[in-house]
Design an enzyme around this catalytic site. Structure first.
Site, PDB file in Angstrom:
ATOM      1  N   CYS A 192       0.830  -1.217   0.000  1.00  0.00           N
ATOM      2  CA  CYS A 192       0.000   0.000   0.000  1.00  0.00           C
ATOM      3  C   CYS A 192       0.864   1.267   0.000  1.00  0.00           C
ATOM      4  CB  CYS A 192      -1.003  -0.015   1.141  1.00  0.00           C
ATOM      5  SG  CYS A 192      -2.376  -1.134   0.798  1.00  0.00           S
ATOM      6  N   HIS A 203      -3.584  -5.843   1.066  1.00  0.00           N
ATOM      7  CA  HIS A 203      -2.913  -6.300   2.289  1.00  0.00           C
ATOM      8  C   HIS A 203      -2.863  -7.822   2.331  1.00  0.00           C
ATOM      9  CE1 HIS A 203      -2.420  -2.475   4.462  1.00  0.00           C
ATOM     10  NE2 HIS A 203      -3.507  -2.106   3.792  1.00  0.00           N
ATOM     11  N   GLU A 244      -1.399  -9.613   4.511  1.00  0.00           N
ATOM     12  CA  GLU A 244      -1.247 -10.099   5.882  1.00  0.00           C
ATOM     13  C   GLU A 244      -2.577 -10.380   6.577  1.00  0.00           C
ATOM     14  OE1 GLU A 244      -1.032  -5.527   6.121  1.00  0.00           O
ATOM     15  OE2 GLU A 244      -0.518  -7.129   4.716  1.00  0.00           O
ATOM     16  N   SER A 283       5.160 -13.754  37.976  1.00  0.00           N
ATOM     17  CA  SER A 283       3.753 -13.398  38.127  1.00  0.00           C
ATOM     18  C   SER A 283       2.847 -14.619  38.105  1.00  0.00           C
ATOM     19  CB  SER A 283       3.330 -12.467  36.987  1.00  0.00           C
ATOM     20  OG  SER A 283       3.335 -13.173  35.755  1.00  0.00           O
ATOM     21  N   GLY A 284       3.386 -15.775  37.720  1.00  0.00           N
ATOM     22  CA  GLY A 284       2.566 -16.953  37.525  1.00  0.00           C
ATOM     23  C   GLY A 284       2.026 -17.058  36.118  1.00  0.00           C
ATOM     24  N   VAL A 288       2.311 -16.770  31.735  1.00  0.00           N
ATOM     25  CA  VAL A 288       3.077 -17.476  30.709  1.00  0.00           C
ATOM     26  C   VAL A 288       4.438 -16.827  30.495  1.00  0.00           C
ATOM     27  CG1 VAL A 288       3.108 -18.172  28.285  1.00  0.00           C
ATOM     28  CG2 VAL A 288       0.953 -18.181  29.550  1.00  0.00           C
ATOM     29  N   ASP A 289       4.461 -15.515  30.317  1.00  0.00           N
ATOM     30  CA  ASP A 289       5.691 -14.841  29.911  1.00  0.00           C
ATOM     31  C   ASP A 289       6.798 -14.975  30.953  1.00  0.00           C
ATOM     32  OD1 ASP A 289       4.133 -14.054  27.756  1.00  0.00           O
ATOM     33  OD2 ASP A 289       3.664 -12.101  28.617  1.00  0.00           O
ATOM     34  N   SER A 290       6.491 -14.628  32.201  1.00  0.00           N
ATOM     35  CA  SER A 290       7.545 -14.686  33.213  1.00  0.00           C
ATOM     36  C   SER A 290       7.964 -16.130  33.481  1.00  0.00           C
ATOM     37  CB  SER A 290       7.093 -14.009  34.509  1.00  0.00           C
ATOM     38  OG  SER A 290       6.041 -14.704  35.133  1.00  0.00           O
ATOM     39  N   SER A 291       7.014 -17.070  33.378  1.00  0.00           N
ATOM     40  CA  SER A 291       7.354 -18.478  33.620  1.00  0.00           C
ATOM     41  C   SER A 291       8.297 -19.019  32.557  1.00  0.00           C
ATOM     42  CB  SER A 291       6.080 -19.327  33.665  1.00  0.00           C
ATOM     43  OG  SER A 291       5.230 -18.912  34.700  1.00  0.00           O
TER      44      SER A 291
END
Length: 509
Positions: free
Chosen positions: A79, A167, A169, A221-222, A224-227
């Site tokens: 575009c 587009h 995507e 934090s419990g 997903v990311d921090s684990s």
């Protein structure tokens, strides 16, 4: 360094989707603002110019040194990116006689062209542009058209440079993934070898080299990311990682105990800290959403710093920052145009004097989950819904008290438990409840009540960059509403949020 595709962002709402589609091809890519172009190294195999809300005809239109890419690496303009290259080379870009927003069909396709291989005539594409390329420079060839847009796609003679005015995507472009594969794999020559297994292997090796014998402290934090981040760091340096889990009084009901229990079998060294009263004191009388975030963040740092100082020779802070956090903290206009404060982006106060290690800051949420699966982390953790860093503090609109937290914890507990019992939890990307700063009239028994209103929120998404409200069954919502009103003292009305992101955000504050 791993091979990658560079995506230059001109401010399109779809830029993050381009990155997601490229990564689905097992090819690494990075998004950079058009005015902060990184050094073009040998591992960059191609570049994609995004769309933009701007017009190439306006006086302050975004510009880049296009010639530093062309004839050196393959280029795909989407575009605005396509219009910019045509405009710069002498083509005409004019306001569209018919503004094309939505579905269109390709009426002409040059299937001999590498970009358009396996793209069929009548294939549906998604248009979103107010300008259109009305005429091309002499050395540009049309390779696709629609009934109303003659230049739906082009290629420049004697170079691997392409432009498209639709587009690829978005899912509405039905063969968009095929087109992106043609560009990324066949034209750029990427090997499609960026997988969760490779990510784990290379990241653990890099962490081991980076951290050496240093001690690392990390707040869990419990979620997903921090684990996942902690598990990667632990796999690299073992007992040199010290984890701290702070109860800020704004967690879900029973979450502090449940999270500590979930880490017992993961081999992580975790210390739990009850700091509820400190957070409540810091939040007393605070109503502004940004002020609440900052108060929560400031208190967390104070508590965390106090605990971290009990550990000897800590040099690093581990964080679970993921790519959407990074993207939302950077603006194509240069300095960040803040939508909200990210508690895990932007560095630390000087007094902490720790270096930051963020092993997930190039991954989207679903990629983090796939990496977690490779690391054999319990599905109960990997399948958890995202939960905001400030917790219920930004789901209680207005000031925060322990009584309001109690009400919202009870409401949230009924909602989340209900989703799990009904088999709906895994169909929802994120769910929670908001305590509204209003009261409404009700009747319980023969008595008039004037109590609080809560809003339930459940969304579907892939990475949180965009989200749609979840169409939960009416019967389920009716049952949850009845249980909340009948069992949570202080609530007499339940509403359901049917806003999408954008324009709304997932959280209310």
């Amino acid at each position: 360094m791993a091979e990658q595709i560079l995506i230059l962002d001109f401010g399109s709402q779809y830029t993050q989707l381009i990155a997601r589609r490229v990564r689905e091809l097992n090819v690494y890519c990075e998004i950079h603002p058009y005015n902060h172009i990184p050094e073009i190294t040998d591992n960059i195999k191609g570049v994609i110019f995004s769309g933009s809300p701007c017009s190439v005809r306006q006086e302050d239109a975004p510009e880049i040194p296009i010639d530093s890419f062309r004839k050196k690496i393959p280029v795909l303009g989407v575009c605005y990116g396509a219009q910019l290259m045509a405009h710069r080379d002498g083509g005409n870009v004019l306001p569209s006689e018919i503004r094309e927003f939505g579905r269109a069909k390709l009426s002409r396709v040059d299937q001999h062209n590498e970009l358009m291989k396996e793209i069929t005539i009548d294939s549906q594409v998604w248009m979103s542009h107010g300008d259109t390329i009305s005429s091309l420079p002499e050395n540009f060839d049309i390779i696709a058209s629609t009934a109303t847009v003659d230049v739906a796609a082009y290629k420049i003679h004697d170079e691997e440079t392409y432009g498209i005015q639709f587009h690829p995507e978005v899912t509405h472009t039905l063969q968009g993934k095929t087109l992106l594969r043609n560009f990324v794999v066949h034209i750029c020559g990427c090997a499609q070898d960026w997988t969760p297994d490779i990510f784990v292997e290379t990241t653990v090796d890099a962490l081991r080299d980076k951290l050496g014998g240093d001690q690392v402290v990390m707040g869990l934090s419990g979620g997903v990311d921090s684990s996942v981040a902690a598990t990667l760091i632990h796999r690299a340096i073992g007992g040199q990682l010290h984890c701290i889990f702070v109860d800020n009084g704004l967690l879900r009901k029973h979450e502090f105990e449940e999270v500590l229990h979930s880490y017992e079998d993961m081999g992580l060294n975790v210390t739990g800290v009850d700091a509820k009263n400190k957070f409540y004191a810091a939040l007393e009388g605070v109503t502004d959403p940004e002020a609440k975030r900052k108060a929560i963040g400031r208190t967390f740092i104070e508590v965390f710093d106090e605990e971290a100082h009990k550990i000897q020779n800590v040099k690093w802070l581990g964080q679970g920052t993921i790519y959407p956090d990074v993207i939302e903290s950077v603006s194509v206009k240069g300095p960040s145009a803040t939508i909200k404060s990210h508690h895990n982006v932007g560095g630390l106060p000087d007094f902490m004097k720790l270096k930051v290690v963020e092993p997930l800051n190039t991954l989207f949420k679903d990629e983090v989950r796939r990496v977690g699966k490779t690391l054999e982390i319990d599905q109960k953790i990997l399948g958890r819904h995202p939960f905001p860093g400030p917790g219920l503090g930004i789901r209680i609109l207005g000031d925060i008290t322990s009584e309001k937290v109690r009400i919202l914890q009870d409401v949230d507990h009924i909602f989340i438990r209900g989703l799990k019992e009904a088999g709906l939890y895994d169909d929802v990307w994120q769910a929670g409840a908001m305590l509204l700063p209003i009261q409404s009239v009700g009747v319980m028994g023969d008595e008039r009540t004037y109590e609080r209103v809560v809003s339930l929120r459940a969304v579907t998404s892939v990475d949180g960059m965009t989200a749609d409200w979840c169409h939960l069954p009416y019967e389920f919502l009716a049952d949850i509403s009845n249980e909340i009103i009948n069992t949570v003292k202080g609530v007499n009305r339940v509403v359901y949020d049917i806003s999408s992101k954008p324009p709304a955000t997932i959280e209310w504050e």
